[in-house]
Design a protein around this motif. Structure first.
Motif, PDB file in Angstrom:
ATOM      1  N   ASN A   1       0.855  -1.189   0.000  1.00 41.66           N
ATOM      2  CA  ASN A   1       0.000   0.000   0.000  1.00 41.66           C
ATOM      3  C   ASN A   1       0.887   1.232   0.000  1.00 41.66           C
ATOM      4  O   ASN A   1       1.819   1.307   0.797  1.00 41.66           O
ATOM      5  CB  ASN A   1      -0.866   0.079   1.267  1.00 41.66           C
ATOM      6  CG  ASN A   1      -1.764  -1.102   1.451  1.00 41.66           C
ATOM      7  OD1 ASN A   1      -1.361  -2.079   2.064  1.00 41.66           O
ATOM      8  ND2 ASN A   1      -2.954  -1.030   0.930  1.00 41.66           N
ATOM      9  N   PRO A   2       0.606   2.229  -0.848  1.00 37.46           N
ATOM     10  CA  PRO A   2       1.358   3.485  -0.755  1.00 37.46           C
ATOM     11  C   PRO A   2       1.037   4.181   0.565  1.00 37.46           C
ATOM     12  O   PRO A   2      -0.084   4.083   1.065  1.00 37.46           O
ATOM     13  CB  PRO A   2       0.869   4.307  -1.943  1.00 37.46           C
ATOM     14  CG  PRO A   2      -0.338   3.626  -2.460  1.00 37.46           C
ATOM     15  CD  PRO A   2      -0.404   2.255  -1.886  1.00 37.46           C
ATOM     16  N   THR A   3       2.031   4.868   1.125  1.00 33.25           N
ATOM     17  CA  THR A   3       1.809   5.547   2.401  1.00 33.25           C
ATOM     18  C   THR A   3       1.965   7.052   2.309  1.00 33.25           C
ATOM     19  O   THR A   3       1.542   7.762   3.211  1.00 33.25           O
ATOM     20  CB  THR A   3       2.796   5.028   3.469  1.00 33.25           C
ATOM     21  OG1 THR A   3       4.126   5.275   3.035  1.00 33.25           O
ATOM     22  CG2 THR A   3       2.581   3.553   3.732  1.00 33.25           C
ATOM     23  N   ASP A   4       2.612   7.541   1.258  1.00 32.10           N
ATOM     24  CA  ASP A   4       2.823   8.989   1.190  1.00 32.10           C
ATOM     25  C   ASP A   4       2.466   9.583  -0.166  1.00 32.10           C
ATOM     26  O   ASP A   4       2.870  10.685  -0.485  1.00 32.10           O
ATOM     27  CB  ASP A   4       4.267   9.346   1.559  1.00 32.10           C
ATOM     28  CG  ASP A   4       5.282   8.761   0.594  1.00 32.10           C
ATOM     29  OD1 ASP A   4       4.904   7.957  -0.285  1.00 32.10           O
ATOM     30  OD2 ASP A   4       6.465   9.112   0.719  1.00 32.10           O
ATOM     31  N   ARG A   5       1.700   8.862  -0.954  1.00 39.59           N
ATOM     32  CA  ARG A   5       1.233   9.348  -2.263  1.00 39.59           C
ATOM     33  C   ARG A   5       0.059   8.483  -2.701  1.00 39.59           C
ATOM     34  O   ARG A   5      -0.197   7.455  -2.085  1.00 39.59           O
ATOM     35  CB  ARG A   5       2.359   9.300  -3.288  1.00 39.59           C
ATOM     36  CG  ARG A   5       2.881   7.901  -3.541  1.00 39.59           C
ATOM     37  CD  ARG A   5       4.177   7.907  -4.298  1.00 39.59           C
ATOM     38  NE  ARG A   5       5.106   8.657  -3.501  1.00 39.59           N
ATOM     39  CZ  ARG A   5       6.404   8.477  -3.462  1.00 39.59           C
ATOM     40  NH1 ARG A   5       6.953   7.591  -4.222  1.00 39.59           N
ATOM     41  NH2 ARG A   5       7.179   9.177  -2.679  1.00 39.59           N
ATOM     42  N   ASP A   6      -0.619   8.884  -3.749  1.00 42.83           N
ATOM     43  CA  ASP A   6      -1.753   8.083  -4.202  1.00 42.83           C
ATOM     44  C   ASP A   6      -1.256   6.888  -5.015  1.00 42.83           C
ATOM     45  O   ASP A   6      -0.076   6.766  -5.343  1.00 42.83           O
ATOM     46  CB  ASP A   6      -2.774   8.934  -4.964  1.00 42.83           C
ATOM     47  CG  ASP A   6      -2.273   9.462  -6.304  1.00 42.83           C
ATOM     48  OD1 ASP A   6      -1.330   8.887  -6.894  1.00 42.83           O
ATOM     49  OD2 ASP A   6      -2.849  10.455  -6.775  1.00 42.83           O
ATOM     50  N   GLN A   7      -2.169   6.003  -5.345  1.00 43.00           N
ATOM     51  CA  GLN A   7      -1.830   4.759  -6.026  1.00 43.00           C
ATOM     52  C   GLN A   7      -1.192   5.014  -7.392  1.00 43.00           C
ATOM     53  O   GLN A   7      -0.217   4.349  -7.760  1.00 43.00           O
ATOM     54  CB  GLN A   7      -3.093   3.905  -6.170  1.00 43.00           C
ATOM     55  CG  GLN A   7      -2.850   2.536  -6.771  1.00 43.00           C
ATOM     56  CD  GLN A   7      -4.135   1.779  -6.997  1.00 43.00           C
ATOM     57  OE1 GLN A   7      -5.133   2.359  -7.443  1.00 43.00           O
ATOM     58  NE2 GLN A   7      -4.149   0.502  -6.684  1.00 43.00           N
ATOM     59  N   ASP A   8      -1.723   5.973  -8.158  1.00 45.21           N
ATOM     60  CA  ASP A   8      -1.173   6.240  -9.490  1.00 45.21           C
ATOM     61  C   ASP A   8       0.269   6.724  -9.416  1.00 45.21           C
ATOM     62  O   ASP A   8       1.123   6.287 -10.195  1.00 45.21           O
ATOM     63  CB  ASP A   8      -2.035   7.266 -10.230  1.00 45.21           C
ATOM     64  CG  ASP A   8      -3.399   6.710 -10.599  1.00 45.21           C
ATOM     65  OD1 ASP A   8      -3.535   5.469 -10.711  1.00 45.21           O
ATOM     66  OD2 ASP A   8      -4.333   7.511 -10.776  1.00 45.21           O
ATOM     67  N   ALA A   9       0.553   7.629  -8.487  1.00 43.42           N
ATOM     68  CA  ALA A   9       1.916   8.136  -8.331  1.00 43.42           C
ATOM     69  C   ALA A   9       2.851   7.019  -7.886  1.00 43.42           C
ATOM     70  O   ALA A   9       4.001   6.928  -8.346  1.00 43.42           O
ATOM     71  CB  ALA A   9       1.951   9.299  -7.345  1.00 43.42           C
ATOM     72  N   GLU A  10       2.380   6.150  -7.001  1.00 35.99           N
ATOM     73  CA  GLU A  10       3.221   5.050  -6.536  1.00 35.99           C
ATOM     74  C   GLU A  10       3.451   4.046  -7.658  1.00 35.99           C
ATOM     75  O   GLU A  10       4.543   3.493  -7.790  1.00 35.99           O
ATOM     76  CB  GLU A  10       2.606   4.366  -5.316  1.00 35.99           C
ATOM     77  CG  GLU A  10       3.485   3.306  -4.700  1.00 35.99           C
ATOM     78  CD  GLU A  10       4.829   3.815  -4.174  1.00 35.99           C
ATOM     79  OE1 GLU A  10       5.667   2.957  -3.829  1.00 35.99           O
ATOM     80  OE2 GLU A  10       5.082   5.037  -4.107  1.00 35.99           O
ATOM     81  N   LEU A  11       2.460   3.815  -8.506  1.00 30.98           N
ATOM     82  CA  LEU A  11       2.639   2.924  -9.654  1.00 30.98           C
ATOM     83  C   LEU A  11       3.767   3.439 -10.539  1.00 30.98           C
ATOM     84  O   LEU A  11       4.654   2.673 -10.937  1.00 30.98           O
ATOM     85  CB  LEU A  11       1.341   2.802 -10.445  1.00 30.98           C
ATOM     86  CG  LEU A  11       1.434   1.979 -11.727  1.00 30.98           C
ATOM     87  CD1 LEU A  11       1.821   0.541 -11.430  1.00 30.98           C
ATOM     88  CD2 LEU A  11       0.103   2.044 -12.484  1.00 30.98           C
ATOM     89  N   GLU A  12       3.757   4.716 -10.833  1.00 33.43           N
ATOM     90  CA  GLU A  12       4.816   5.303 -11.657  1.00 33.43           C
ATOM     91  C   GLU A  12       6.184   5.133 -11.004  1.00 33.43           C
ATOM     92  O   GLU A  12       7.172   4.815 -11.664  1.00 33.43           O
ATOM     93  CB  GLU A  12       4.530   6.778 -11.928  1.00 33.43           C
ATOM     94  CG  GLU A  12       3.346   6.997 -12.848  1.00 33.43           C
ATOM     95  CD  GLU A  12       3.484   6.265 -14.178  1.00 33.43           C
ATOM     96  OE1 GLU A  12       4.571   6.312 -14.794  1.00 33.43           O
ATOM     97  OE2 GLU A  12       2.506   5.614 -14.598  1.00 33.43           O
ATOM     98  N   ARG A  13       6.249   5.342  -9.687  1.00 32.74           N
ATOM     99  CA  ARG A  13       7.516   5.189  -8.972  1.00 32.74           C
ATOM    100  C   ARG A  13       8.017   3.752  -9.054  1.00 32.74           C
ATOM    101  O   ARG A  13       9.196   3.496  -9.325  1.00 32.74           O
ATOM    102  CB  ARG A  13       7.362   5.612  -7.518  1.00 32.74           C
ATOM    103  CG  ARG A  13       8.668   5.676  -6.741  1.00 32.74           C
ATOM    104  CD  ARG A  13       8.437   6.054  -5.290  1.00 32.74           C
ATOM    105  NE  ARG A  13       8.011   4.918  -4.500  1.00 32.74           N
ATOM    106  CZ  ARG A  13       8.859   4.043  -3.938  1.00 32.74           C
ATOM    107  NH1 ARG A  13      10.165   4.180  -4.073  1.00 32.74           N
ATOM    108  NH2 ARG A  13       8.398   3.035  -3.232  1.00 32.74           N
ATOM    109  N   LEU A  14       7.116   2.776  -8.831  1.00 32.13           N
ATOM    110  CA  LEU A  14       7.517   1.376  -8.865  1.00 32.13           C
ATOM    111  C   LEU A  14       7.977   0.962 -10.258  1.00 32.13           C
ATOM    112  O   LEU A  14       8.968   0.237 -10.406  1.00 32.13           O
ATOM    113  CB  LEU A  14       6.363   0.485  -8.393  1.00 32.13           C
ATOM    114  CG  LEU A  14       5.955   0.659  -6.930  1.00 32.13           C
ATOM    115  CD1 LEU A  14       4.723  -0.158  -6.625  1.00 32.13           C
ATOM    116  CD2 LEU A  14       7.087   0.327  -5.985  1.00 32.13           C
ATOM    117  N   LEU A  15       7.285   1.425 -11.285  1.00 34.43           N
ATOM    118  CA  LEU A  15       7.705   1.122 -12.658  1.00 34.43           C
ATOM    119  C   LEU A  15       9.083   1.708 -12.940  1.00 34.43           C
ATOM    120  O   LEU A  15       9.917   1.069 -13.591  1.00 34.43           O
ATOM    121  CB  LEU A  15       6.662   1.636 -13.654  1.00 34.43           C
ATOM    122  CG  LEU A  15       5.311   0.915 -13.616  1.00 34.43           C
ATOM    123  CD1 LEU A  15       4.305   1.631 -14.502  1.00 34.43           C
ATOM    124  CD2 LEU A  15       5.438  -0.556 -13.994  1.00 34.43           C
TER     125      LEU A  15
END
Length: 126
Positions: A74-88
């Protein structure tokens, strides 16, 4: 902090029996039930605490060549879309396991091909 392990997912034939077992072992309680018989258990304080929940996913039989356990984050400091971009950008890649496109999570694979899911945030951003 960017992500935390939100839940561990275990494929099993009898979620009710395993929920009873793991609730006793871990002093967990049932936090939710799905229409397909899957059950999520966790600490008495509920979601978002220091321990991940355990999601007992109903499966008739183990899936050949697939681990019965995978990590959900689960992302803890941003929304899911922003975390998806970071993980990619870190090297994760989308994984197709037969999703419909209607899911509220993203199935990804780490650089070695291990599947994991990115869920929506469950705790407020810090």
């Amino acid at each position: 902090m960017a992500c935390r392990i939100g839940e561990l997912v275990l494929g099993c034939r009898d979620p009710e029996a395993l929920a009873r077992f793991w609730c006793e072992v871990l002093d967990f309680v049932v936090l939710g039930r799905e229409d397909d018989g899957s059950i999520e258990i966790g600490a008495r304080e509920g979601f978002g605490g220091p321990q991940p929940t355990l999601f007992l996913s109903r499966r008739d039989a183990p899936e050949p060549g697939k681990s019965r356990l995978h990590i959900d984050v689960n992302p803890t400091d941003r929304d899911q879309d922003a975390e998806l971009e970071r993980l990619l950008s870190l090297g994760a890649r989308p994984a197709d396991i037969g999703q419909t496109g209607e899911e509220q999570w993203h199935v990804l694979a780490d650089p070695e091909g291990n599947e994991f899911c990115l869920l929506k945030a469950r705790i407020p951003a810090l």
